[in-house]
Motif scaffolding. Structure first.
Motif: not given
Length: 630
Positions: A103-104, A107, A109-111
């Protein structure tokens, strides 16, 4: 990021999300029944596929996480690791983290995933150690190593107050600090051993803590890519085609009372809609080309030859239906290039060539067509051998063959039952295959040509329509009815006086661009349903004899299989893109017509089947020539 990279990214995301959902389902099933071998095997296959796809796209985080899960299920599949409730908790956390990494990509985003990844690796390491048989000395060494590791663990805790130093790629600096202590030097043989133990101890110390810190919220995700069955696209295209016909009809009906500009917006929107639907049906030819590495390998092995396959232009786009129709034809052409074209290693060495032959599969877009070429660096095609075979099989008389060009003679390889192979092998000499290619191309208004040089190789060139939805045609009138000829066969449109056309035997000829071509009145052609009842001088001369000497003839010059013919029509109309529909029963057997469309004026327009018409004309000519010689 260009449009192609973005398209690949969307395809990867769609497949990855589908894999993520399937993993959730399978692991839930496995938790209920831990002996479910099918679920274990399926999970392994999915993680392996996801790892490979992510690596190909350069998504390293997803690659590493998938790889660890794959390794875990290898151990489970081989019975080296027993799954329990605690392991399932970690597996579900790992799957959630994998979903967050996927999903990152959307988006940004950092996971954090290193904690749960490390914890799974520790589980794998413990499983490996538990499954390793130990001797007495091994037990002693193992106990000593455990004692040493406990000391190292304590030293690590004291020396590394900031745990991120290991993650931040400072292991060498840490090793130097610890190795400088005399106590540590007594228990460690070298710095590399210390490095290994630092990471082992660090994993045990921080896996639990990091796993908890990296916990992600479970949520439902949806792909931006929707997979649509081809049947639905076909139905949508049919509806758009009907809309186009209705648009043309409305514009034609109101052309007298309104300006054409008033309908320009309707025309633009409907055209954009039509081409958008067509664009959805396009796929890259690489989708098919990549499957031929195995075809070439198997054919070369059967023929005891060394052959490599080169692919070029794999990003060229073509209608999926066209690609599906020609797939079998390409298999025949590739196998024939290996079987007939490429020589054995011994023959190639004698000819001064490399032992390994090369077959090149090349694609390119050209106007409204897609050109596919099959090129080999083999022995080429000897037209003398083809000519002799054609005469022996009764495909042509010796007298007619003597007047034919080399290019025309080579086209006999596409006749049913023709084969130039001296011996029957697994892939050549059976007399089947190449005629299938010709029929497949005829069915989609494609064209084929062969270029060859003895001792150097051959090139087979396929000209294919990029779309089967819309066909560019030239409209003309004959006996007050409208007909269409596909532009893929159309060479030129000329206007000639009767004096420019001459009788030659049972037919008519004229000169175009310095070359002699056959001329045929379509009226005469349509009246020759049974040519056996006609004498040799009356088949194609009837309309010509009735034409006024000063009258100009409208002629459409078409080309098929290196044969050019000029068709005389009553009136030329316009060039137009049409949506062709196939003929339905009981008229689906009419050989001269390939399909039908409705024009804007509401009239039915028949589309000529140029392949069948030209084959029919030359069949008549050869038959009459044969009777004349008897």
């Amino acid at each position: 990021m260009d449009s192609k990279e973005e398209e690949y990214r969307e395809i990867f995301l769609a497949e990855a999300l589908e894999n993520y959902e399937e993993l959730n389902r399978l692991i839930t099933e496995l938790e209920k029944n831990t002996s479910n071998k099918n679920a274990i095997n399926a999970i392994f296959r999915i993680t392996h596929t996801l790892k490979g796809n992510a690596a190909g796209m350069g998504f390293e985080d997803i690659t590493k996480m998938s790889h660890t899960l794959e390794d875990l299920f290898v151990e489970i599949r081989e019975g080296k690791l027993q799954v329990d409730a605690a392991i399932f908790t970690d597996i579900f956390k790992a799957i959630d983290t994998l979903g967050a990494l996927i999903d990152a990509l959307k988006t940004g985003k950092t996971v954090r995933y290193l904690g749960i990844k490390t914890k799974l690796e520790v589980i794998l390491k413990k499983a490996a150690e538990a499954g390793m048989p130990l001797s007495t000395n091994d037990n002693h060494d193992s106990q000593k190593k455990n004692t040493d590791q406990n000391q190292i663990k304590q030293q690590v805790e004291n020396t590394i107050p900031n745990e991120d130093r290991v993650v931040n790629n400072e292991p060498e600096k840490i090793a130097t600090e610890i190795a400088s202590d005399p106590l540590n030097q007594q228990v460690l043989e070298n710095t590399q051993a210390l490095l290994d133990d630092i990471f082992a101890a660090k994993e045990i110390l921080t896996s639990e803590k990091s796993a908890e810190a990296d916990t992600v919220d479970t949520k439902l995700t949806f792909s931006d890519l929707v997979q649509v069955p081809v049947k639905k696209l076909d139905n949508l295209l049919n509806l758009v085609s009907e809309l186009t016909i209705e648009r043309d009809r409305i514009i034609a009906m109101n052309s007298n009372g309104f300006s054409r500009n008033e309908y320009s917006r309707l025309q633009r929107i409907s055209s954009d809609l039509q081409y958008s639907v067509m664009d959805v049906r396009l796929v890259q030819v690489g989708f098919l080309f990549n499957k031929f590495h195995r075809v070439v390998r198997d054919a070369a092995a059967l023929e005891h030859k060394k052959v490599t396959l080169k692919l070029e232009g794999t990003d060229a786009e073509i209608d999926r239906n066209v690609l599906q129709i020609i797939s079998d034809s390409l298999i025949h052409l590739i196998r024939n290039s290996v079987g007939h074209g490429i020589e054995t290693p011994e023959e190639r060495k004698k000819a001064g060539k490399s032992e390994t032959g090369t077959v090149t599969l090349r694609a390119s877009n050209e106007s409204d067509a897609v050109i596919i070429e099959i090129i080999d660096d083999g022995k080429g095609i000897d037209s003398r051998i083809i000519k002799k075979k054609a005469i022996d099989k009764g495909l042509v008389s010796k007298e007619t063959a003597d007047t034919m060009s080399e290019a025309d003679i080579i086209m006999f390889i596409f006749e049913p039952g023709f084969s130039s192979a001296e011996q029957v092998t697994a892939i050549s000499g059976r007399g089947v295959g190449m005629d299938v290619v010709k029929r497949a191309l005829d069915s989609i208004s494609g064209n084929i040509s062969v270029f060859t040089a003895v001792g150097k190789g051959s090139t087979i060139r396929l000209s294919l329509p990029s779309s089967m939805a819309v066909k560019g045609t030239l409209l003309f009138e004959l006996d007050k009815s409208e007909y269409a000829i596909p532009l893929t066969y159309t060479e030129a449109v000329v206007s000639l006086y009767k004096s420019d056309v001459h009788k030659a035997g049972n037919g008519l000829i004229a000169t175009h661009l310095g070359k002699t071509i056959s001329i045929v009145f379509l009226k005469d052609l349509f009246s020759t349903a049974d040519y056996s009842h006609h004498s040799q001088n009356t088949i194609f001369h009837t309309s010509f004899d009735q034409v006024n000497a000063k009258e100009k003839l409208a002629i459409i010059i078409v080309s098929y299989n290196n044969r050019k013919v000029g068709f005389v029509v009553d009136k030329l109309l316009q060039q137009k893109e049409i949506v062709e529909k196939p003929l339905m029963k009981p008229v689906d057997h009419v050989k001269f017509i390939s399909g039908v469309t409705i024009l804007g004026n509401g009239n039915i327009c028949l589309v000529l089947n140029i392949a069948n018409i030209i084959s029919y004309i030359f069949k008549i000519s050869n038959t009459i020539a044969g009777k004349a010689l008897c």
